[in-house]
Scaffold this active site. Structure first.
Site: not given
Length: 429
Positions: A125, A127, A132, A307, A309, A314
């Site tokens: 899952h 991404k 380089d 969608h 996450k 603080d």
């Protein structure tokens, strides 16, 4: 031609802060896709890319064109996609990349039965993009048109970061081993990796941000991302904001949120109000009373599907990545987050999330005190024990050995079939 290798991933990871990094928040496809595609267009040596979803829509075609052009320039291009998340890529789409030298791999390609995919558990899952060895991208955004606002009401609200600095070296090592699918078992016998000018810890300090690259797998690091969340909540003193698409974490996570709120921390939770999967909202709503009565403030984002996450605690701690806070991400899927310790990034993320709350969210109110609801009481009891024991139960779910399918004949001799003595790079079951 597709070749398969079954491997167990044991990539090295550091739990220490790495100083001197620069992070730029990228919100939605409008900011993310141009940056990634331009980075690939500027690549001189290497592009490493892994993602859960690639669709053959306008965004997928732009990615395809950028990868194709890079390979034709002689750039070493590696791509790893998930077989469940990207099940319908055409032979022409993949074949044209492979013909130009792109090393294209599919994580756990699954067969269909009566049109249904049968391998929904333990997905890749993550991404991540590294170009380089100098510029990295990590977050929750897939390569599909539904991350663009002009997609319509179902366009997703999401986040990623562009990264420069020494932490990119860790991202590059991890991603290179993952996409290459190396089968070796012990780090001390690893083969040298392909050279990269910015590799081997040589990256200069870009800015002042400390960072950790944290991943979750089903072998050596089954709870690392959740553990960092819980440690941050435990140390929170005045605020914590969590924006997450799929929220149904374990008992210990919920306990830390409640304890933080009860000691006076302003704990805010941003969840889906218009979910792309209705069951996600239903599952999260079952926890509302439990959290609200402890003082947690809950907001539902109502403009379009959320969608993202991301989270902050603080004035310094923040995280961006692919991991949801649900059983799939916390107990089964292969995930990657970056944890950032930087006041400027934290403040910017807080402003963006505060704007989201003010402009596009509705606050959830607690059920009036004194109202007795036997069904709700029973439901809370069941959920309490479900969340408490789910991490242990997850080990009993199907533990097939995921495979990496190498598409075509262009894989180098250091590929999964011919490399020896190097670290594994597919995910463990």
């Amino acid at each position: 031609m597709i070749r398969k290798s079954s491997t167990t991933f044991k990539a090295p990871r550091s739990s220490r802060w790495v100083a001197g990094n620069q992070f730029e928040l990228l919100e939605n496809g409008e900011e993310f896709f141009p940056r990634v595609f331009n980075a690939i267009a500027s690549a001189q040596q290497e592009v490493m890319l892994e993602t859960f979803i690639v669709f053959e829509d306008e965004v997928g075609q732009q990615l395809h064109a950028a990868l194709l052009a890079a390979a034709r320039r002689g750039v070493e291009v590696h791509v790893l996609v998930d077989g469940f998340g990207s099940p319908d890529l055409s032979a022409g789409f993949v074949g044209s990349l492979v013909e130009e030298g792109v090393r294209f791999r599919i994580f756990d390609p699954g067969r269909r039965f009566l049109g249904q995919r049968l391998n929904p558990l333990r997905r890749m899952h993550r991404k991540i993009v590294v170009v380089d060895g100098e510029l990295g991208f990590i977050g929750g955004i897939n390569y599909s048109a539904d991350h663009m606002a002009d997609f319509g009401p179902e366009a997703k609200q999401d986040y990623a970061v562009a990264v420069r600095g020494p932490i990119v070296t860790q991202m590059r090592h991890f991603t290179r081993e993952a996409v290459l699918g190396r089968p070796g078992r012990r780090q001390q016998h690893r083969q040298p990796q392909a050279p990269c000018q910015a590799d081997a810890g040589s990256l200069p300090h870009a800015q002042a941000a400390d960072a950790m690259f944290v991943t979750r797998d089903n072998h050596q690091h089954p709870s690392d991302i959740e553990r960092h969340y819980r440690v941050a909540l435990r140390s929170a003193r005045h605020r914590a904001v969590i924006a997450n698409a799929y929220f149904f974490p374990g008992y210990r996570f919920i306990r830390e949120m409640r304890r933080a709120a009860r000691r006076g921390v302003d704990v805010r939770l941003i969840l889906q109000g218009r979910p792309d999967m209705p069951i996600a909202r239903k599952a999260a709503s079952m926890l509302y009373d439990h959290l609200l009565r402890a003082g947690v403030r809950i907001y539902e984002y109502c403009d379009r599907p959320l969608h993202g996450k991301v989270a902050l605690v603080d004035d310094q701690w923040a995280t961006v990545g692919s991991s949801n806070l649900d059983p799939l991400s916390l107990s089964l899927n292969l995930e990657a987050n970056v944890i950032i310790r930087d006041r400027h990034f934290n403040a910017h993320l807080y402003r963006r999330l505060a704007h989201l709350i003010e402009s596009s969210c509705r606050e959830i109110e607690a059920t009036p005190p004194g109202r007795f609801d036997g069904i709700r009481l029973l439901r809370g009891y069941v959920l309490f024990h479900l969340m408490r024991w789910f991490p242990a139960w997850a080990g009993w779910l199907p533990r097939h050995e995921p495979q990496i399918a190498v598409v075509g004949q262009t894989a180098p001799r250091a590929s999964a079939e011919s490399a020896s003595g190097s670290d594994d790079a597919s995910a463990s079951a």
